[in-house]
Design a protein around this motif. Structure first.
Motif, PDB file in Angstrom:
ATOM      1  N   ALA A   1      33.892  41.096  37.454  1.00 36.79           N
ATOM      2  CA  ALA A   1      32.711  40.362  37.899  1.00 36.79           C
ATOM      3  C   ALA A   1      31.446  41.194  37.715  1.00 36.79           C
ATOM      4  O   ALA A   1      30.405  40.670  37.300  1.00 36.79           O
ATOM      5  N   GLN A   2      31.534  42.495  38.017  1.00 33.33           N
ATOM      6  CA  GLN A   2      30.377  43.371  37.817  1.00 33.33           C
ATOM      7  C   GLN A   2      29.998  43.448  36.339  1.00 33.33           C
ATOM      8  O   GLN A   2      28.817  43.467  36.002  1.00 33.33           O
ATOM      9  N   ARG A   3      31.010  43.486  35.499  1.00 34.99           N
ATOM     10  CA  ARG A   3      30.763  43.554  34.061  1.00 34.99           C
ATOM     11  C   ARG A   3      30.080  42.284  33.574  1.00 34.99           C
ATOM     12  O   ARG A   3      29.232  42.298  32.681  1.00 34.99           O
ATOM     13  N   LEU A   4      30.439  41.180  34.171  1.00 36.63           N
ATOM     14  CA  LEU A   4      29.884  39.899  33.751  1.00 36.63           C
ATOM     15  C   LEU A   4      28.710  39.453  34.634  1.00 36.63           C
ATOM     16  O   LEU A   4      28.376  38.267  34.660  1.00 36.63           O
ATOM     17  N   ARG A   5      28.109  40.407  35.335  1.00 34.95           N
ATOM     18  CA  ARG A   5      27.106  40.099  36.361  1.00 34.95           C
ATOM     19  C   ARG A   5      26.007  39.162  35.861  1.00 34.95           C
ATOM     20  O   ARG A   5      25.615  38.238  36.572  1.00 34.95           O
ATOM     21  N   GLY A   6      25.502  39.378  34.707  1.00 33.37           N
ATOM     22  CA  GLY A   6      24.387  38.582  34.225  1.00 33.37           C
ATOM     23  C   GLY A   6      24.791  37.216  33.731  1.00 33.37           C
ATOM     24  O   GLY A   6      23.942  36.367  33.449  1.00 33.37           O
ATOM     25  N   GLU A   7      26.041  36.991  33.617  1.00 26.95           N
ATOM     26  CA  GLU A   7      26.504  35.739  33.028  1.00 26.95           C
ATOM     27  C   GLU A   7      26.748  34.653  34.075  1.00 26.95           C
ATOM     28  O   GLU A   7      26.995  34.924  35.237  1.00 26.95           O
ATOM     29  N   LYS A   8      26.715  33.458  33.584  1.00 24.99           N
ATOM     30  CA  LYS A   8      26.940  32.289  34.426  1.00 24.99           C
ATOM     31  C   LYS A   8      28.368  32.215  34.943  1.00 24.99           C
ATOM     32  O   LYS A   8      28.647  31.649  36.003  1.00 24.99           O
ATOM     33  N   ARG A   9      29.282  32.827  34.221  1.00 24.27           N
ATOM     34  CA  ARG A   9      30.699  32.675  34.561  1.00 24.27           C
ATOM     35  C   ARG A   9      31.153  33.556  35.734  1.00 24.27           C
ATOM     36  O   ARG A   9      32.315  33.479  36.139  1.00 24.27           O
ATOM     37  N   VAL A  10      30.313  34.409  36.275  1.00 27.50           N
ATOM     38  CA  VAL A  10      30.724  35.307  37.359  1.00 27.50           C
ATOM     39  C   VAL A  10      31.333  34.516  38.529  1.00 27.50           C
ATOM     40  O   VAL A  10      32.403  34.850  39.038  1.00 27.50           O
ATOM     41  N   SER A  11      30.671  33.466  38.936  1.00 25.15           N
ATOM     42  CA  SER A  11      31.202  32.682  40.060  1.00 25.15           C
ATOM     43  C   SER A  11      32.510  31.982  39.692  1.00 25.15           C
ATOM     44  O   SER A  11      33.414  31.859  40.528  1.00 25.15           O
ATOM     45  N   GLU A  12      32.613  31.536  38.434  1.00 24.86           N
ATOM     46  CA  GLU A  12      33.858  30.906  38.007  1.00 24.86           C
ATOM     47  C   GLU A  12      35.017  31.904  38.043  1.00 24.86           C
ATOM     48  O   GLU A  12      36.120  31.564  38.501  1.00 24.86           O
ATOM     49  N   ILE A  13      34.751  33.110  37.564  1.00 26.74           N
ATOM     50  CA  ILE A  13      35.799  34.150  37.560  1.00 26.74           C
ATOM     51  C   ILE A  13      36.217  34.484  38.987  1.00 26.74           C
ATOM     52  O   ILE A  13      37.407  34.603  39.289  1.00 26.74           O
ATOM     53  N   ARG A  14      35.246  34.605  39.858  1.00 27.94           N
ATOM     54  CA  ARG A  14      35.571  34.896  41.264  1.00 27.94           C
ATOM     55  C   ARG A  14      36.441  33.784  41.855  1.00 27.94           C
ATOM     56  O   ARG A  14      37.394  34.033  42.575  1.00 27.94           O
ATOM     57  N   CYS A  15      36.093  32.554  41.536  1.00 28.24           N
ATOM     58  CA  CYS A  15      36.877  31.425  42.038  1.00 28.24           C
ATOM     59  C   CYS A  15      38.302  31.457  41.486  1.00 28.24           C
ATOM     60  O   CYS A  15      39.274  31.215  42.221  1.00 28.24           O
ATOM     61  N   ILE A  16      38.410  31.751  40.191  1.00 24.09           N
ATOM     62  CA  ILE A  16      39.739  31.815  39.567  1.00 24.09           C
ATOM     63  C   ILE A  16      40.576  32.908  40.227  1.00 24.09           C
ATOM     64  O   ILE A  16      41.730  32.682  40.604  1.00 24.09           O
ATOM     65  N   HIS A  17      39.987  34.110  40.386  1.00 22.72           N
ATOM     66  CA  HIS A  17      40.729  35.221  41.008  1.00 22.72           C
ATOM     67  C   HIS A  17      41.042  34.935  42.473  1.00 22.72           C
ATOM     68  O   HIS A  17      42.139  35.264  42.954  1.00 22.72           O
ATOM     69  N   ALA A  18      40.090  34.301  43.140  1.00 25.76           N
ATOM     70  CA  ALA A  18      40.340  33.945  44.551  1.00 25.76           C
ATOM     71  C   ALA A  18      41.488  32.952  44.638  1.00 25.76           C
ATOM     72  O   ALA A  18      42.352  33.065  45.520  1.00 25.76           O
ATOM     73  N   GLN A  19      41.495  31.972  43.708  1.00 30.36           N
ATOM     74  CA  GLN A  19      42.583  30.995  43.714  1.00 30.36           C
ATOM     75  C   GLN A  19      43.918  31.663  43.411  1.00 30.36           C
ATOM     76  O   GLN A  19      44.931  31.375  44.038  1.00 30.36           O
ATOM     77  N   LYS A  20      43.914  32.590  42.420  1.00 35.12           N
ATOM     78  CA  LYS A  20      45.153  33.312  42.084  1.00 35.12           C
ATOM     79  C   LYS A  20      45.641  34.129  43.280  1.00 35.12           C
ATOM     80  O   LYS A  20      46.838  34.122  43.601  1.00 35.12           O
ATOM     81  N   ALA A  21      44.692  34.832  43.903  1.00 33.24           N
ATOM     82  CA  ALA A  21      45.066  35.637  45.074  1.00 33.24           C
ATOM     83  C   ALA A  21      45.598  34.739  46.191  1.00 33.24           C
ATOM     84  O   ALA A  21      46.587  35.066  46.855  1.00 33.24           O
ATOM     85  N   HIS A  22      44.943  33.598  46.363  1.00 29.49           N
ATOM     86  CA  HIS A  22      45.398  32.649  47.388  1.00 29.49           C
ATOM     87  C   HIS A  22      46.806  32.137  47.057  1.00 29.49           C
ATOM     88  O   HIS A  22      47.675  32.076  47.933  1.00 29.49           O
ATOM     89  N   ASP A  23      47.017  31.771  45.796  1.00 28.42           N
ATOM     90  CA  ASP A  23      48.329  31.275  45.386  1.00 28.42           C
ATOM     91  C   ASP A  23      49.402  32.347  45.579  1.00 28.42           C
ATOM     92  O   ASP A  23      50.510  32.058  46.052  1.00 28.42           O
ATOM     93  N   ARG A  24      49.094  33.578  45.203  1.00 29.86           N
ATOM     94  CA  ARG A  24      50.076  34.671  45.385  1.00 29.86           C
ATOM     95  C   ARG A  24      50.355  34.909  46.866  1.00 29.86           C
ATOM     96  O   ARG A  24      51.489  35.144  47.272  1.00 29.86           O
ATOM     97  N   SER A  25      49.277  34.884  47.656  1.00 26.79           N
ATOM     98  CA  SER A  25      49.433  35.079  49.097  1.00 26.79           C
ATOM     99  C   SER A  25      50.296  33.973  49.694  1.00 26.79           C
ATOM    100  O   SER A  25      51.174  34.228  50.529  1.00 26.79           O
ATOM    101  N   LYS A  26      50.048  32.733  49.249  1.00 25.33           N
ATOM    102  CA  LYS A  26      50.829  31.599  49.742  1.00 25.33           C
ATOM    103  C   LYS A  26      52.304  31.750  49.361  1.00 25.33           C
ATOM    104  O   LYS A  26      53.204  31.534  50.183  1.00 25.33           O
ATOM    105  N   ALA A  27      52.547  32.145  48.093  1.00 26.02           N
ATOM    106  CA  ALA A  27      53.930  32.323  47.629  1.00 26.02           C
ATOM    107  C   ALA A  27      54.612  33.444  48.407  1.00 26.02           C
ATOM    108  O   ALA A  27      55.775  33.321  48.808  1.00 26.02           O
ATOM    109  N   LEU A  28      53.876  34.535  48.624  1.00 24.01           N
ATOM    110  CA  LEU A  28      54.443  35.662  49.378  1.00 24.01           C
ATOM    111  C   LEU A  28      54.749  35.238  50.816  1.00 24.01           C
ATOM    112  O   LEU A  28      55.804  35.563  51.357  1.00 24.01           O
ATOM    113  N   THR A  29      53.842  34.498  51.407  1.00 27.46           N
ATOM    114  CA  THR A  29      54.057  34.034  52.781  1.00 27.46           C
ATOM    115  C   THR A  29      55.319  33.184  52.868  1.00 27.46           C
ATOM    116  O   THR A  29      56.140  33.360  53.781  1.00 27.46           O
ATOM    117  N   GLU A  30      55.491  32.274  51.915  1.00 24.93           N
ATOM    118  CA  GLU A  30      56.691  31.432  51.904  1.00 24.93           C
ATOM    119  C   GLU A  30      57.954  32.280  51.714  1.00 24.93           C
ATOM    120  O   GLU A  30      58.972  32.054  52.364  1.00 24.93           O
TER     121      GLU A  30
END
Length: 151
Positions: free
Chosen positions: A92-121
């Motif tokens: 995200a820091q590398r892509l700071r100036g780009e429009k996609r920073v928020s998209e990348i954060r959302c994607i990683h947050a979703q992945k982390a959420h999915d992994r956390s959910k799978a681990l919890t189960e």
């Protein structure tokens, strides 16, 4: 006849005393036999208790190792998630100036959420299995105790 009746009464009393003596001796013998029988059962009970103690200790060690393994898996997953989060932050820091920073954060947050959910189960399932094994150990202990009482 009074003398004869007195002699018969005396003889009857002696017979009663002799019978009481025999009965007392028989009862003492029965009591001693029962005491020996009780001691045999106490010995069997001690053996069963020792066996149960050994089995429960073995099961406790097995459960403890299983729990340690679950904790190691959790720690490893947490470390992986930390690395992925750090990677996402760096990206995200590398892509700071780009429009996609928020998209990348959302994607990683979703992945982390999915992994956390799978681990919890997965951890819930492992905990359910652990609780089932504990319940089985308690049931086995109760059955062994019941069997020991029957014997």
């Amino acid at each position: 006849t009074l003398r004869r009746e007195a002699e018969l009464a005396k003889q009857a009393l002696q017979n009663v005393v002799a019978a009481e003596t025999r009965i007392k001796e028989d009862l003492r013998g029965l009591l001693a036999a029962k005491e020996r029988e009780i001691e045999v059962w106490r010995s069997k009970e001690r053996e069963c208790n020792e066996s149960l103690r050994e089995q429960l200790n073995a099961q406790a060690k097995e459960i403890e190792e299983y729990w340690k393994d679950i904790c190691r898996q959790r720690d490893q997953t947490n470390e992986t998630m930390k690395e992925e989060r750090n990677s996402a932050v760096a990206e995200a820091q590398r892509l700071r100036g780009e429009k996609r920073v928020s998209e990348i954060r959302c994607i990683h947050a979703q992945k982390a959420h999915d992994r956390s959910k799978a681990l919890t189960e997965e951890l819930r399932e492992q905990l359910r299995l652990l609780e089932q094994r504990c319940a089985n150990a308690v049931t086995a202990d109760q059955q062994l105790r019941a069997d020991a009482r029957v014997e």
